[in-house]
Design a protein around this motif. Sequence first.
Motif, PDB file in Angstrom:
ATOM      1  N   THR A 317     -22.655 -56.777  -7.097  1.00 34.11           N
ATOM      2  CA  THR A 317     -23.202 -55.464  -6.749  1.00 34.11           C
ATOM      3  C   THR A 317     -24.319 -55.034  -7.693  1.00 34.11           C
ATOM      4  O   THR A 317     -24.977 -54.025  -7.458  1.00 34.11           O
ATOM      5  CB  THR A 317     -22.095 -54.390  -6.772  1.00 34.11           C
ATOM      6  OG1 THR A 317     -21.609 -54.240  -8.106  1.00 34.11           O
ATOM      7  CG2 THR A 317     -20.947 -54.771  -5.853  1.00 34.11           C
ATOM      8  N   ASN A 318     -24.494 -55.786  -8.787  1.00 31.95           N
ATOM      9  CA  ASN A 318     -25.589 -55.571  -9.745  1.00 31.95           C
ATOM     10  C   ASN A 318     -25.653 -54.137 -10.271  1.00 31.95           C
ATOM     11  O   ASN A 318     -26.717 -53.530 -10.350  1.00 31.95           O
ATOM     12  CB  ASN A 318     -26.940 -55.943  -9.123  1.00 31.95           C
ATOM     13  CG  ASN A 318     -28.017 -56.128 -10.178  1.00 31.95           C
ATOM     14  OD1 ASN A 318     -27.766 -56.658 -11.245  1.00 31.95           O
ATOM     15  ND2 ASN A 318     -29.224 -55.684  -9.889  1.00 31.95           N
ATOM     16  N   ARG A 319     -24.505 -53.627 -10.681  1.00 31.88           N
ATOM     17  CA  ARG A 319     -24.491 -52.300 -11.298  1.00 31.88           C
ATOM     18  C   ARG A 319     -24.364 -52.448 -12.818  1.00 31.88           C
ATOM     19  O   ARG A 319     -25.365 -52.412 -13.527  1.00 31.88           O
ATOM     20  CB  ARG A 319     -23.368 -51.455 -10.698  1.00 31.88           C
ATOM     21  CG  ARG A 319     -23.674 -51.059  -9.252  1.00 31.88           C
ATOM     22  CD  ARG A 319     -22.696 -50.071  -8.693  1.00 31.88           C
ATOM     23  NE  ARG A 319     -21.372 -50.674  -8.513  1.00 31.88           N
ATOM     24  CZ  ARG A 319     -20.360 -50.047  -7.920  1.00 31.88           C
ATOM     25  NH1 ARG A 319     -20.512 -48.814  -7.466  1.00 31.88           N
ATOM     26  NH2 ARG A 319     -19.189 -50.644  -7.766  1.00 31.88           N
ATOM     27  N   VAL A 320     -23.161 -52.609 -13.318  1.00 31.88           N
ATOM     28  CA  VAL A 320     -22.972 -52.887 -14.738  1.00 31.88           C
ATOM     29  C   VAL A 320     -22.331 -54.263 -14.830  1.00 31.88           C
ATOM     30  O   VAL A 320     -21.151 -54.430 -14.547  1.00 31.88           O
ATOM     31  CB  VAL A 320     -22.073 -51.823 -15.409  1.00 31.88           C
ATOM     32  CG1 VAL A 320     -21.887 -52.143 -16.889  1.00 31.88           C
ATOM     33  CG2 VAL A 320     -22.673 -50.438 -15.240  1.00 31.88           C
ATOM     34  N   ALA A 328     -12.024 -53.711 -14.183  1.00 33.71           N
ATOM     35  CA  ALA A 328     -11.668 -52.311 -13.916  1.00 33.71           C
ATOM     36  C   ALA A 328     -11.971 -51.937 -12.471  1.00 33.71           C
ATOM     37  O   ALA A 328     -11.190 -51.218 -11.826  1.00 33.71           O
ATOM     38  CB  ALA A 328     -12.412 -51.395 -14.881  1.00 33.71           C
ATOM     39  N   GLU A 329     -13.103 -52.402 -11.943  1.00 33.63           N
ATOM     40  CA  GLU A 329     -13.441 -52.123 -10.551  1.00 33.63           C
ATOM     41  C   GLU A 329     -12.430 -52.760  -9.600  1.00 33.63           C
ATOM     42  O   GLU A 329     -12.008 -52.147  -8.612  1.00 33.63           O
ATOM     43  CB  GLU A 329     -14.849 -52.641 -10.245  1.00 33.63           C
ATOM     44  CG  GLU A 329     -15.963 -51.838 -10.892  1.00 33.63           C
ATOM     45  CD  GLU A 329     -17.346 -52.399 -10.592  1.00 33.63           C
ATOM     46  OE1 GLU A 329     -18.328 -51.664 -10.799  1.00 33.63           O
ATOM     47  OE2 GLU A 329     -17.442 -53.577 -10.158  1.00 33.63           O
ATOM     48  N   TYR A 347     -18.683 -44.817 -15.334  1.00 36.67           N
ATOM     49  CA  TYR A 347     -19.607 -45.765 -15.954  1.00 36.67           C
ATOM     50  C   TYR A 347     -20.288 -45.184 -17.190  1.00 36.67           C
ATOM     51  O   TYR A 347     -21.232 -45.761 -17.712  1.00 36.67           O
ATOM     52  CB  TYR A 347     -20.651 -46.223 -14.933  1.00 36.67           C
ATOM     53  CG  TYR A 347     -20.036 -47.017 -13.801  1.00 36.67           C
ATOM     54  CD1 TYR A 347     -19.864 -48.387 -13.906  1.00 36.67           C
ATOM     55  CD2 TYR A 347     -19.604 -46.386 -12.640  1.00 36.67           C
ATOM     56  CE1 TYR A 347     -19.286 -49.118 -12.887  1.00 36.67           C
ATOM     57  CE2 TYR A 347     -19.019 -47.111 -11.610  1.00 36.67           C
ATOM     58  CZ  TYR A 347     -18.866 -48.473 -11.738  1.00 36.67           C
ATOM     59  OH  TYR A 347     -18.278 -49.196 -10.726  1.00 36.67           O
ATOM     60  N   ASP A 348     -19.799 -44.042 -17.663  1.00 38.16           N
ATOM     61  CA  ASP A 348     -20.337 -43.437 -18.876  1.00 38.16           C
ATOM     62  C   ASP A 348     -19.706 -44.082 -20.109  1.00 38.16           C
ATOM     63  O   ASP A 348     -18.514 -44.402 -20.117  1.00 38.16           O
ATOM     64  CB  ASP A 348     -20.060 -41.929 -18.899  1.00 38.16           C
ATOM     65  CG  ASP A 348     -20.800 -41.197 -17.800  1.00 38.16           C
ATOM     66  OD1 ASP A 348     -21.885 -41.665 -17.410  1.00 38.16           O
ATOM     67  OD2 ASP A 348     -20.271 -40.175 -17.313  1.00 38.16           O
ATOM     68  N   ASN A 349     -20.507 -44.229 -21.138  1.00 38.27           N
ATOM     69  CA  ASN A 349     -20.021 -44.712 -22.435  1.00 38.27           C
ATOM     70  C   ASN A 349     -19.273 -46.040 -22.347  1.00 38.27           C
ATOM     71  O   ASN A 349     -18.194 -46.206 -22.918  1.00 38.27           O
ATOM     72  CB  ASN A 349     -19.130 -43.649 -23.100  1.00 38.27           C
ATOM     73  CG  ASN A 349     -19.920 -42.426 -23.520  1.00 38.27           C
ATOM     74  OD1 ASN A 349     -21.070 -42.528 -23.932  1.00 38.27           O
ATOM     75  ND2 ASN A 349     -19.312 -41.254 -23.395  1.00 38.27           N
ATOM     76  N   ALA A 361     -24.059 -54.299 -31.266  1.00 37.23           N
ATOM     77  CA  ALA A 361     -23.197 -53.629 -30.293  1.00 37.23           C
ATOM     78  C   ALA A 361     -23.631 -52.180 -30.130  1.00 37.23           C
ATOM     79  O   ALA A 361     -24.195 -51.585 -31.057  1.00 37.23           O
ATOM     80  CB  ALA A 361     -21.730 -53.714 -30.713  1.00 37.23           C
ATOM     81  N   SER A 362     -23.345 -51.633 -28.946  1.00 36.97           N
ATOM     82  CA  SER A 362     -23.756 -50.264 -28.622  1.00 36.97           C
ATOM     83  C   SER A 362     -22.735 -49.596 -27.721  1.00 36.97           C
ATOM     84  O   SER A 362     -22.014 -50.262 -26.969  1.00 36.97           O
ATOM     85  CB  SER A 362     -25.097 -50.256 -27.869  1.00 36.97           C
ATOM     86  OG  SER A 362     -26.181 -50.544 -28.703  1.00 36.97           O
ATOM     87  N   VAL A 363     -22.709 -48.284 -27.775  1.00 36.57           N
ATOM     88  CA  VAL A 363     -21.994 -47.489 -26.790  1.00 36.57           C
ATOM     89  C   VAL A 363     -22.755 -46.182 -26.618  1.00 36.57           C
ATOM     90  O   VAL A 363     -23.265 -45.618 -27.588  1.00 36.57           O
ATOM     91  CB  VAL A 363     -20.527 -47.225 -27.195  1.00 36.57           C
ATOM     92  CG1 VAL A 363     -20.429 -46.442 -28.492  1.00 36.57           C
ATOM     93  CG2 VAL A 363     -19.779 -46.507 -26.076  1.00 36.57           C
ATOM     94  N   GLY A 364     -22.856 -45.727 -25.384  1.00 38.70           N
ATOM     95  CA  GLY A 364     -23.553 -44.475 -25.124  1.00 38.70           C
ATOM     96  C   GLY A 364     -25.055 -44.646 -25.004  1.00 38.70           C
ATOM     97  O   GLY A 364     -25.556 -45.734 -24.712  1.00 38.70           O
TER      98      GLY A 364
END
Length: 461
Positions: A317-320, A328-329, A347-349, A361-364
Amino acid sequence: MSYDYDLFVIGAGSGGLAASKRAASYGARVAIAEGDKVGGTCVIRGCVPKKLLVYASKFSQLFTDAAGYGWRAVTPKLDWERLIRAVDNEVNRLSQLHISYLAKAGVELLPFFARFVDPHTLELVDRNGQVQRRVTAAKILIAVGGEAIKPNLPGIEHSITSREMFLLPKQPKRLAVLGGGYISVEFAGIMRGLGSEVIHFLRGDRPLRGFDQDIQDGVYEGMIRHGIDVRPQCHISSLKLTKKGKIRVCYEQQGQPYEAKVDAVLCAVGRAPNLQGLGLDQAGVHLSTNSQGIVAIAVDEAYRTNQDHIFAVGDCTNRVNLTPVAIAEGRAFADTQFGNLPRTLSYDNIPSAVFSQPEAASVGLSEAQAKAKVGAENVLVYRAAFRPMYHSLTGKEAKVVVKLVVEKQTEWVLGAHMVGDNAAEIIQGIAIALKMGATKKDFDATIGIHPSTAEEFVTLR
């Protein structure tokens, strides 16, 4: 109408496995089709074998670092064939483990590729293209993941993708890497750590476009310190195979033509949904195309396509495009459709990591994203860059970067970013704080663990 199955899943990767087992736990009759090894990209040719190679590649640095701590220097030598065999054995073990999990859950595994005949009917095809049987299902979930893509360049057939990197019979002494995303960066670090010379060609100035600028800069500088020959602003014109089996990479940099001769070329310029051969037109499933021209299956917030009984999750689906997101999906889909527990995924954070060398690494939100969202005048940035304590005795140049992006008025932490050892492990914990709406005051009120890199996040001023 009577169907063979309540749910038929196409693809036994992360999303398909999660959905099928969860649906079966609710009493649904479930089958899953997979023409390759069970486990999908992550287990077979992605996250798992790649991380094992990351571990292997770091030993070369540990041997030299040890001398600074009083250990007598040694001259290590890599056995490439032994490494690849060990990784392959672990991949096969995990694949068999997933097969056993399906059996325990009561999911029928069909070792074939599946393609639509009509909206409720699928053909199961073997590796030779022969149709083995037809099945029908009340609901169908497409979870076929993605596949590496190659640009339309003369000689591009002489390159390999990440899929083949795990199967190379011999270690290339000199490797060219094309692309600036996380896969290219990770393999550049892996192969350099394993002893190969690595030339990394970038179209832009920095790798990891879309990540926070400090991550882009930190990883770029670390790659150079790691001994990778990074060549930015390059346009690859062609690949040419020489009579001796080498590959000549022809490229332009600042308007000047150049060539580089290597043993292998890794093409890691991107990935796209693996939709070929599914027969989606026979089912009337609509597709979408994004601004980069990537074609994916169009779904709504409940993972439903335009066909009421056909769904899709994960990279197709090319989302995340992350393994935990696909899982999770898949579970949310099964809970909603078979467990009478309707829910969707936020899909936040969502944290993410790049197992580069140095790690990131990253978040947000990145600093740029935060300023675009709430205005530059409403964003505060807290940042620290320092030499990690570990290297105080090794004598090596290294730098850790930790960063918080904060909304000025509320003091909500909008993003957290790190470059350095164990960045993924540290950001995973911080992701919980961001998910709960932590503020800068919450970080400030937290006592750090000393001495550690992680404590820097709660001492930023």
